[in-house]
Design a protein around this motif. Sequence first.
Motif, PDB file in Angstrom:
ATOM      1  N   VAL A   1     -16.507   4.165 -36.600  1.00 33.14           N
ATOM      2  CA  VAL A   1     -15.165   3.598 -36.651  1.00 33.14           C
ATOM      3  C   VAL A   1     -14.580   3.682 -35.245  1.00 33.14           C
ATOM      4  N   HIS A   2     -14.224   2.538 -34.673  1.00 38.45           N
ATOM      5  CA  HIS A   2     -13.725   2.489 -33.294  1.00 38.45           C
ATOM      6  C   HIS A   2     -12.203   2.552 -33.295  1.00 38.45           C
ATOM      7  N   MET A   3     -11.693   3.683 -32.852  1.00 35.76           N
ATOM      8  CA  MET A   3     -10.267   3.946 -33.030  1.00 35.76           C
ATOM      9  C   MET A   3      -9.369   3.069 -32.145  1.00 35.76           C
ATOM     10  N   ALA A   4      -9.835   2.752 -30.939  1.00 34.44           N
ATOM     11  CA  ALA A   4      -9.011   1.881 -30.087  1.00 34.44           C
ATOM     12  C   ALA A   4      -8.894   0.497 -30.741  1.00 34.44           C
ATOM     13  N   ASN A   5      -9.995   0.018 -31.322  1.00 36.79           N
ATOM     14  CA  ASN A   5      -9.952  -1.281 -31.987  1.00 36.79           C
ATOM     15  C   ASN A   5      -8.959  -1.259 -33.151  1.00 36.79           C
ATOM     16  N   LEU A   6      -8.966  -0.165 -33.894  1.00 35.75           N
ATOM     17  CA  LEU A   6      -8.027  -0.004 -34.998  1.00 35.75           C
ATOM     18  C   LEU A   6      -6.581  -0.032 -34.485  1.00 35.75           C
ATOM     19  N   ALA A   7      -6.341   0.693 -33.386  1.00 39.24           N
ATOM     20  CA  ALA A   7      -4.977   0.773 -32.853  1.00 39.24           C
ATOM     21  C   ALA A   7      -4.497  -0.585 -32.340  1.00 39.24           C
ATOM     22  N   ILE A   8      -5.381  -1.329 -31.705  1.00 33.55           N
ATOM     23  CA  ILE A   8      -4.965  -2.629 -31.150  1.00 33.55           C
ATOM     24  C   ILE A   8      -4.725  -3.640 -32.269  1.00 33.55           C
ATOM     25  N   ILE A   9      -5.664  -3.693 -33.210  1.00 38.47           N
ATOM     26  CA  ILE A   9      -5.551  -4.669 -34.301  1.00 38.47           C
ATOM     27  C   ILE A   9      -4.353  -4.340 -35.197  1.00 38.47           C
ATOM     28  N   GLY A  10      -4.060  -3.040 -35.349  1.00 32.08           N
ATOM     29  CA  GLY A  10      -3.008  -2.636 -36.285  1.00 32.08           C
ATOM     30  C   GLY A  10      -1.630  -2.474 -35.666  1.00 32.08           C
ATOM     31  N   SER A  11      -1.423  -2.945 -34.424  1.00 30.19           N
ATOM     32  CA  SER A  11      -0.104  -2.773 -33.814  1.00 30.19           C
ATOM     33  C   SER A  11       0.312  -4.048 -33.088  1.00 30.19           C
ATOM     34  N   HIS A  12       1.606  -4.115 -32.725  1.00 29.36           N
ATOM     35  CA  HIS A  12       2.065  -5.355 -32.068  1.00 29.36           C
ATOM     36  C   HIS A  12       2.054  -5.242 -30.559  1.00 29.36           C
ATOM     37  N   SER A  13       1.777  -4.019 -30.039  1.00 30.24           N
ATOM     38  CA  SER A  13       1.818  -3.862 -28.582  1.00 30.24           C
ATOM     39  C   SER A  13       0.768  -2.866 -28.123  1.00 30.24           C
ATOM     40  N   THR A  14       0.046  -3.241 -27.071  1.00 30.68           N
ATOM     41  CA  THR A  14      -0.904  -2.331 -26.425  1.00 30.68           C
ATOM     42  C   THR A  14      -0.534  -2.294 -24.956  1.00 30.68           C
ATOM     43  N   ASN A  15      -0.266  -1.080 -24.439  1.00 28.84           N
ATOM     44  CA  ASN A  15       0.068  -1.035 -23.016  1.00 28.84           C
ATOM     45  C   ASN A  15      -0.823  -0.081 -22.239  1.00 28.84           C
TER      46      ASN A  15
END
Length: 805
Positions: free
Chosen positions: A405-419
């Motif tokens: 399970v790739h956590m960065a992918n989860l965070a990017i797909i599941g949020s509206h902003s990546t900084n």
Amino acid sequence: MKITKKVFKEEMIQRLKEKYAMDISDATPQELFHVLGSVVKTYYADDWVQTWKDYLTEETKQVYYFSIEFLPGKMLKSNLLNLGILDTVRDGLTELGFSLDDIVDQEKDMALGNGGLGRLASCFMDSIASCGLPGNGNGIRYDYGLFKQRFVDGYQVELPDEWLNNGNVWEVRKESKAIDVRFGGDVYMMPLADGRLKPVYENSRLIKAVPYDTAMVGYQNDVVNTLRLWSVEIPASEESKYRSLEDRRELEDLTAVLYPDDSNERGRRIRLLQEYFFVSAGVQSIVRYFKKLNKPLTTMSQSIAIHINDTHPALCVPEMMRILLDECDLSWEQAWEITVKVMSYTNHTIMSEALEKWPIELMQDLLPRMYQIIEEIDRRFVNQYRKYYEADLIERTRIIRNGQVHMANLAIIGSHSTNGVAKLHTDLLKNVVLHDFYVIFPGRFNNKTNGIAERRWLQLSNEPLAKLLDKTIKTSWRQKPNDLHLLQNFVEDDAVLSAIEEAKYKNKVALAQYIKETTDIVVSPNAIFDVQIKRLHAYKRQLLNLLHILKLYFDIKAKPDLQMEPRVFIFGAKAAPSYSYAKAIIKTINETAQLINNDPDVKDRLKIVFLENYNVTLAERIIPAADVSEQISLASKEASGTSNMKLMLNGAVTLATLDGANIEIRDAVGKENIVIFGLTEEEVYAYYHAQNYNALGIYEDSPTIQKVLNAFIDGTIPNIQFEGQEIFDSLIKYNDEFFVLRDFDSYCLAQKRIEELYQDKRRWQQISLINIANAGKFSADHTVERYAEDIWQIEPVFAHKELTR
Ligand code: NBY
């Protein structure tokens, strides 16, 4: 809050009597610290309650900053400063016959973090409150913080950090706000009569998360936010389930220790449970709060923002989904829309080994419902986007891949902003590391260059400079760090220039004293204090610093009467206990220090001081005394750096590669007021593409490098048979992953330039002044204001405060 000295003194005397049944004159510093802490708490208690009530009654939108690390350091002085009573209390204590500093020494550093990431979270907490922004921290109350570092025969030894031994005055246990967290066992979905599915849990376990709240006091603005840290307990109802002591122990240990690694945690059960534990407790308590507002769930993003600080809290995404689906009966589509709108994510590294992944089996085993939801998020992602993009791109960006399970992918797909955390870093995310995601979600990516809490890193830690600033440019800079700019007007003022030098000198004398007391090494405050303070990492290249020191040493040995500006090289760095290469570097620096510091030929021209146990409090001692700031990571590897900003703010001259925020520091001060060297990020990537880097070739072509490197393996540096070989091999046999040899000549020239600048006293003073004058830009106040406006969409509460005051 207006507190007079008289009232304060009476209160101290009275409370001490109540608590310890003694006269204040008989109290120890430890007792005084505890009483003072509890008195200070009463000074912000009303504002703390009021801030909370205001947020509730005004229905203010709030942000919750989820971070598995917070690194506040000591809090007494910072609370006094922010309450506006630092001088009152200091004078009051003096009149009672005590020194505030002795009492401050009693406070333990709260070190629930490893390094930059945890400290950034704490600077943000200070700035969020100081800007009057409605925001709270959410994390873990570890029983043991980051290990204490000792050197034994030059080796790093780790001791437990028992920071709670004497209790913690600042925290408030909130038993009534405890939350149940479920994990383990099996889960299956049972169809209900109306067609919906409900999860049924079998053999799962419940644990109790108990919150401990700490006040985050804003700078003289009556705002007091909350840092909420969760601690694990076994609920009474579950006691019978724990047959063996070991079973219990495993759970009770859940919040026992902070993982002491600042780059990667290799799939350890307890770490994954820690992540879910504070995420689940935090998100559940947020939803519980939101329900009190009696608004439709679909409007949640108008009241709540959740920030995911690096991927460790990325389970916020599936946990919010779980609550909305299983407990609030929303449809997947509704739940997903809310979740993505509420969540935002910060990435802190491009180093691939630090991108967090968890094995599928582990996730299924420990967090079965989380895994089901992640699988569904992944399935829908693939389904939705495969229509538009090539299969390879979808394969590279999906969450579940290669059994993990790739956590960065989860965070990017599941949020509206990546900084990202500096301009260069964000560009690298967009163009290289996360490019595939940038193709799919271009609008989600944005930059937020890091910042620092100028109150702690100047007002509190560097009083000589702070006073000088008050005298020179008045005091508005204390409220508005940008006003430091006013100092620029004095760049030709000889009196101000030499006053800056005097303040620095004073700080150097104090550090020299500390060095003498703790290491028995005598250093002259007239020498250049050259400082590298940060975690020990190959990419940060403490080794490059050491190679240059060895070169200077051999220059002296070859020419005993060599004229040079005396130098003290100061290191502060912890290595992850499992990072053997980093530990080899520590050992080698320590042995080189022995060699050089005790060589009579050197005659005080060179000293190496490696201070033990680098932490927030030690940083507060070192930074005000630094002349040179070493920021020498290989270009493209340091996401931002924040010690670079703290050192600049205190008038040190930056010696840097074009990496992370160093680039923005150069832009702020101008290229004549910083010393830049080394490969650029483009040049580094060019080597990667051509695959033609040849460290051995550089070694063979350079007699200087040969001389310096051979010292690692020919006995010149004593007692490093094993470590010396390991380091030598990393450069020659394994082709020098971080281009240390490639940047060596350029670094030596830059160091030469530092020496020339230092010898031109006035020029040096001017550079120092220009650095201070332009550091306001890197105040975390600005950074959090940008987050507030662009990502969280929250507003300061001052307008209201002004009305009710
Ligand atoms: O975050 C640091 C970056 O290296 C630095 O350039 C940046 O200025 C700072 C703030 O944005 N990253 C960092 O400190 N990372 C960690 O501390 C960390 C801790 C734990 C783990 C990974 C990274 N982990 O995987 O457990």
